[in-house]
Design a protein around this motif. Structure first.
Motif, PDB file in Angstrom:
ATOM      1  N   GLU A  37       0.839  -1.017   0.033  1.00 61.22           N
ATOM      2  CA  GLU A  37       0.104  -0.058  -0.163  1.00 61.22           C
ATOM      3  C   GLU A  37       0.749   1.377   0.080  1.00 61.22           C
ATOM      4  OE1 GLU A  37      -2.335  -3.327   1.750  1.00 61.22           O
ATOM      5  OE2 GLU A  37      -0.165  -2.554   2.160  1.00 61.22           O
ATOM      6  N   VAL A  38       1.948   1.135   0.665  1.00 60.12           N
ATOM      7  CA  VAL A  38       3.028   2.379   0.804  1.00 60.12           C
ATOM      8  C   VAL A  38       3.325   2.643  -0.643  1.00 60.12           C
ATOM      9  CG1 VAL A  38       5.069   3.167   1.753  1.00 60.12           C
ATOM     10  CG2 VAL A  38       3.411   2.010   3.014  1.00 60.12           C
ATOM     11  N   ARG A  39       3.693   1.577  -1.269  1.00 58.27           N
ATOM     12  CA  ARG A  39       4.491   1.695  -2.559  1.00 58.27           C
ATOM     13  C   ARG A  39       3.480   1.963  -3.476  1.00 58.27           C
ATOM     14  NH1 ARG A  39       6.244  -3.414  -0.888  1.00 58.27           N
ATOM     15  NH2 ARG A  39       5.386  -4.409  -2.909  1.00 58.27           N
ATOM     16  N   LEU A  40       1.940   1.953  -3.509  1.00 66.36           N
ATOM     17  CA  LEU A  40       1.092   2.380  -4.420  1.00 66.36           C
ATOM     18  C   LEU A  40       0.982   3.679  -4.290  1.00 66.36           C
ATOM     19  CD1 LEU A  40      -1.803  -0.043  -3.849  1.00 66.36           C
ATOM     20  CD2 LEU A  40      -0.548   0.430  -6.087  1.00 66.36           C
ATOM     21  N   GLN A  41       1.079   4.258  -2.791  1.00 70.37           N
ATOM     22  CA  GLN A  41       1.068   5.755  -2.759  1.00 70.37           C
ATOM     23  C   GLN A  41       2.319   6.499  -3.358  1.00 70.37           C
ATOM     24  OE1 GLN A  41      -1.906   6.506  -2.386  1.00 70.37           O
ATOM     25  NE2 GLN A  41      -2.501   4.486  -1.701  1.00 70.37           N
ATOM     26  N   LEU A  42       3.417   5.777  -3.140  1.00 66.44           N
ATOM     27  CA  LEU A  42       4.713   6.227  -3.504  1.00 66.44           C
ATOM     28  C   LEU A  42       4.571   6.836  -5.177  1.00 66.44           C
ATOM     29  CD1 LEU A  42       7.712   7.168  -3.428  1.00 66.44           C
ATOM     30  CD2 LEU A  42       8.310   4.812  -3.580  1.00 66.44           C
ATOM     31  N   LEU A  43       4.096   5.757  -5.868  1.00 64.22           N
ATOM     32  CA  LEU A  43       3.733   5.710  -7.283  1.00 64.22           C
ATOM     33  C   LEU A  43       2.912   6.945  -7.780  1.00 64.22           C
ATOM     34  CD1 LEU A  43       4.376   4.849 -10.324  1.00 64.22           C
ATOM     35  CD2 LEU A  43       2.438   3.367  -9.971  1.00 64.22           C
ATOM     36  N   HIS A  44       1.710   7.134  -6.776  1.00 61.40           N
ATOM     37  CA  HIS A  44       0.858   8.363  -6.880  1.00 61.40           C
ATOM     38  C   HIS A  44       1.430   9.485  -6.684  1.00 61.40           C
ATOM     39  CE1 HIS A  44      -2.512  11.020  -5.641  1.00 61.40           C
ATOM     40  NE2 HIS A  44      -3.286  10.100  -6.451  1.00 61.40           N
ATOM     41  N   PHE A  45       2.550   9.754  -5.836  1.00 59.66           N
ATOM     42  CA  PHE A  45       3.066  10.973  -5.667  1.00 59.66           C
ATOM     43  C   PHE A  45       4.219  11.180  -6.921  1.00 59.66           C
ATOM     44  CE2 PHE A  45       6.998  12.816  -3.522  1.00 59.66           C
ATOM     45  CZ  PHE A  45       6.431  14.140  -3.295  1.00 59.66           C
ATOM     46  N   LEU A  46       4.652  10.258  -7.312  1.00 54.98           N
ATOM     47  CA  LEU A  46       5.640  10.300  -8.426  1.00 54.98           C
ATOM     48  C   LEU A  46       4.941  10.954  -9.559  1.00 54.98           C
ATOM     49  CD1 LEU A  46       8.105   7.371  -7.918  1.00 54.98           C
ATOM     50  CD2 LEU A  46       8.452   9.744  -7.259  1.00 54.98           C
ATOM     51  N   PHE A  47       3.722  10.378  -9.972  1.00 48.75           N
ATOM     52  CA  PHE A  47       2.824  10.723 -10.875  1.00 48.75           C
ATOM     53  C   PHE A  47       2.484  12.333 -10.758  1.00 48.75           C
ATOM     54  CE2 PHE A  47       1.512   6.796 -12.613  1.00 48.75           C
ATOM     55  CZ  PHE A  47       1.489   6.945 -13.920  1.00 48.75           C
ATOM     56  N   GLY A  48       2.288  12.816  -9.567  1.00 48.37           N
ATOM     57  CA  GLY A  48       2.001  14.265  -8.999  1.00 48.37           C
ATOM     58  C   GLY A  48       3.314  15.068  -9.672  1.00 48.37           C
ATOM     59  N   ILE A  49       4.405  14.538  -9.376  1.00 43.15           N
ATOM     60  CA  ILE A  49       5.510  15.213  -9.800  1.00 43.15           C
ATOM     61  C   ILE A  49       5.549  15.632 -11.323  1.00 43.15           C
ATOM     62  CG2 ILE A  49       8.158  15.418 -10.071  1.00 43.15           C
ATOM     63  CD1 ILE A  49       8.085  13.939  -7.210  1.00 43.15           C
ATOM     64  N   ALA A  50       5.417  14.253 -11.962  1.00 40.58           N
ATOM     65  CA  ALA A  50       5.254  14.461 -13.416  1.00 40.58           C
ATOM     66  C   ALA A  50       4.370  15.380 -14.104  1.00 40.58           C
ATOM     67  CB  ALA A  50       5.260  13.173 -13.919  1.00 40.58           C
ATOM     68  N   GLN A  51       3.298  15.409 -13.227  1.00 44.38           N
ATOM     69  CA  GLN A  51       2.093  16.300 -13.881  1.00 44.38           C
ATOM     70  C   GLN A  51       2.106  17.970 -13.393  1.00 44.38           C
ATOM     71  OE1 GLN A  51      -1.789  16.077 -11.852  1.00 44.38           O
ATOM     72  NE2 GLN A  51      -2.689  15.794 -13.853  1.00 44.38           N
ATOM     73  N   ALA A  52       3.269  18.150 -12.492  1.00 43.04           N
ATOM     74  CA  ALA A  52       3.419  19.566 -12.162  1.00 43.04           C
ATOM     75  C   ALA A  52       3.760  20.626 -13.259  1.00 43.04           C
ATOM     76  CB  ALA A  52       4.533  19.577 -10.902  1.00 43.04           C
ATOM     77  N   ASP A  53       4.416  20.247 -14.296  1.00 46.63           N
ATOM     78  CA  ASP A  53       4.398  21.188 -15.152  1.00 46.63           C
ATOM     79  C   ASP A  53       3.057  21.147 -16.333  1.00 46.63           C
ATOM     80  OD1 ASP A  53       4.863  18.887 -16.553  1.00 46.63           O
ATOM     81  OD2 ASP A  53       6.609  19.044 -17.622  1.00 46.63           O
ATOM     82  N   GLY A  54       2.087  20.704 -15.908  1.00 49.93           N
ATOM     83  CA  GLY A  54       0.790  20.622 -16.892  1.00 49.93           C
ATOM     84  C   GLY A  54       0.818  19.419 -17.896  1.00 49.93           C
ATOM     85  N   GLN A  55       1.485  18.545 -18.082  1.00 47.37           N
ATOM     86  CA  GLN A  55       1.484  17.614 -18.779  1.00 47.37           C
ATOM     87  C   GLN A  55       2.426  16.350 -18.462  1.00 47.37           C
ATOM     88  OE1 GLN A  55       2.373  18.446 -22.725  1.00 47.37           O
ATOM     89  NE2 GLN A  55       4.410  19.339 -22.400  1.00 47.37           N
ATOM     90  N   ILE A  56       2.159  15.095 -18.780  1.00 43.62           N
ATOM     91  CA  ILE A  56       2.979  13.958 -18.527  1.00 43.62           C
ATOM     92  C   ILE A  56       3.250  13.337 -19.687  1.00 43.62           C
ATOM     93  CG2 ILE A  56       3.275  11.603 -17.560  1.00 43.62           C
ATOM     94  CD1 ILE A  56       1.086  12.422 -15.309  1.00 43.62           C
ATOM     95  N   SER A  57       4.678  13.297 -20.077  1.00 47.77           N
ATOM     96  CA  SER A  57       5.228  13.085 -21.336  1.00 47.77           C
ATOM     97  C   SER A  57       5.120  11.562 -21.360  1.00 47.77           C
ATOM     98  CB  SER A  57       6.758  13.500 -21.388  1.00 47.77           C
ATOM     99  OG  SER A  57       7.499  13.015 -20.760  1.00 47.77           O
ATOM    100  N   LYS A  58       5.448  10.900 -22.821  1.00 53.50           N
ATOM    101  CA  LYS A  58       5.586   9.472 -22.764  1.00 53.50           C
ATOM    102  C   LYS A  58       6.841   9.113 -22.324  1.00 53.50           C
ATOM    103  CE  LYS A  58       3.216   9.271 -27.291  1.00 53.50           C
ATOM    104  NZ  LYS A  58       2.997   9.055 -28.755  1.00 53.50           N
ATOM    105  N   ALA A  59       7.854   9.860 -22.202  1.00 51.26           N
ATOM    106  CA  ALA A  59       8.993   9.414 -21.378  1.00 51.26           C
ATOM    107  C   ALA A  59       8.811   9.440 -19.839  1.00 51.26           C
ATOM    108  CB  ALA A  59      10.239  10.458 -21.810  1.00 51.26           C
ATOM    109  N   GLU A  60       8.089  10.236 -19.317  1.00 52.32           N
ATOM    110  CA  GLU A  60       7.704  10.090 -18.044  1.00 52.32           C
ATOM    111  C   GLU A  60       6.911   9.011 -17.638  1.00 52.32           C
ATOM    112  OE1 GLU A  60       7.890  14.809 -16.543  1.00 52.32           O
ATOM    113  OE2 GLU A  60       6.340  14.025 -17.684  1.00 52.32           O
ATOM    114  N   VAL A  61       6.027   8.630 -18.466  1.00 49.35           N
ATOM    115  CA  VAL A  61       5.205   7.350 -18.291  1.00 49.35           C
ATOM    116  C   VAL A  61       5.866   6.182 -18.429  1.00 49.35           C
ATOM    117  CG1 VAL A  61       3.185   6.004 -19.309  1.00 49.35           C
ATOM    118  CG2 VAL A  61       2.901   8.540 -19.202  1.00 49.35           C
ATOM    119  N   SER A  62       6.947   6.136 -19.317  1.00 50.69           N
ATOM    120  CA  SER A  62       7.746   4.959 -19.510  1.00 50.69           C
ATOM    121  C   SER A  62       8.657   4.680 -18.302  1.00 50.69           C
ATOM    122  CB  SER A  62       8.608   5.206 -20.682  1.00 50.69           C
ATOM    123  OG  SER A  62       9.560   4.022 -20.888  1.00 50.69           O
ATOM    124  N   LYS A  63       9.076   5.896 -17.595  1.00 51.80           N
ATOM    125  CA  LYS A  63       9.897   5.938 -16.548  1.00 51.80           C
ATOM    126  C   LYS A  63       8.997   5.422 -15.389  1.00 51.80           C
ATOM    127  CE  LYS A  63      13.474   6.332 -16.321  1.00 51.80           C
ATOM    128  NZ  LYS A  63      14.757   5.329 -16.124  1.00 51.80           N
TER     129      LYS A  63
END
Length: 246
Positions: free
Chosen positions: A128-154
């Motif tokens: 459960e902690v690792r799920l929320q960690l991934l959620h937080f990392l998605f939030g970083i990727a979206q901070a500039d307004g969009q999530i690129s394909k490279a970010e999704v891949s990573k």
């Protein structure tokens, strides 16, 4: 006391090997009887749930943040601000700056390995902690307004190293990358699912992502759990309105 009696009996029966075995078994029984201020449950938890220290967790979390920030080949100031603001609001200015200084010293000495970091966290944190960690990392990727394909891949790579299921990854991604059937993706079901299947999926997801299941000292992960739980509720309410489910 029990350990010495057991060691003597062991020596009497099996000589030296028996004495060692008897001492180990006796020590465990002493602990069960309160000889060491720990009960059996504490001992079991100690051996089956190794935890990562707060300091190590913070450094590994910051390392993953830097990996996501660099994923698309350019460092976004908004993403940097997102991470810095999180650490400042969570730990306070003094501790946050200390974490950043330590992190800078660490990365000068060794290169950041995504697989090594994720392997370390996987062995020491609950799913459960690792799920929320991934959620937080998605939030970083979206901070500039969009999530690129490279970010999704990573992010997908990180999810794999963290041993997170494909359905869980798609569910979290649906909270950040919108599409027509987002609500269904969040609940991890097909759009053709029956009303009963929708209700069952909601109960399952609400239980999986309930903040009470996220046992961690890190405030960002706790907040992420609350946000994700709200997203699950929102997805279900959207489907309810579309279908007229009561």
């Amino acid at each position: 006391m029990i350990k010495w009696v057991a060691a003597f009996l062991g020596y009497f029966l099996l000589r030296f090997p028996g004495a060692i075995l008897g001492f180990l078994v006796g020590s465990f029984l002493d602990n069960l009887n309160g000889g060491g201020q720990r009960n059996a449950r504490d001992i079991f938890r100690e051996y089956t749930q190794p935890n990562v220290s707060p300091a190590d967790f913070e450094l590994n979390l910051l390392s993953l943040c830097s990996i996501i920030i660099k994923a698309d080949g350019q460092v976004s100031q908004k993403e940097l601000d997102y991470v810095r603001q999180y650490f400042l609001s969570t730990y306070g200015k003094e501790k946050a700056n200390a974490i950043f200084r330590t992190f800078n010293e660490v990365i000068k000495k060794r290169e950041i390995s995504t697989q090594r970091i994720c392997s370390y966290l996987t062995q020491r944190t609950r799913y459960e902690v690792r799920l929320q960690l991934l959620h937080f990392l998605f939030g970083i990727a979206q901070a500039d307004g969009q999530i690129s394909k490279a970010e999704v891949s990573k992010l997908r790579e990180i999810a794999g190293y963290l041993r997170l299921g494909a359905h869980d990854f798609e569910s979290i991604m649906a909270m950040f990358i919108k599409s027509a059937d987002n609500s269904y993706k969040i609940l991890e079901i097909d759009k053709n699912a029956s009303d009963d299947e929708v209700k069952k999926a909601y109960r399952k997801m609400a239980k999986k992502y309930h903040p009470d299941r996220v046992v961690t000292q890190d405030e960002a992960i706790k907040k992420g759990a609350e946000e994700k739980f709200k997203e699950v509720q929102k997805a279900y309410e959207t489907i309810q309105r579309e279908r007229g489910i009561s």
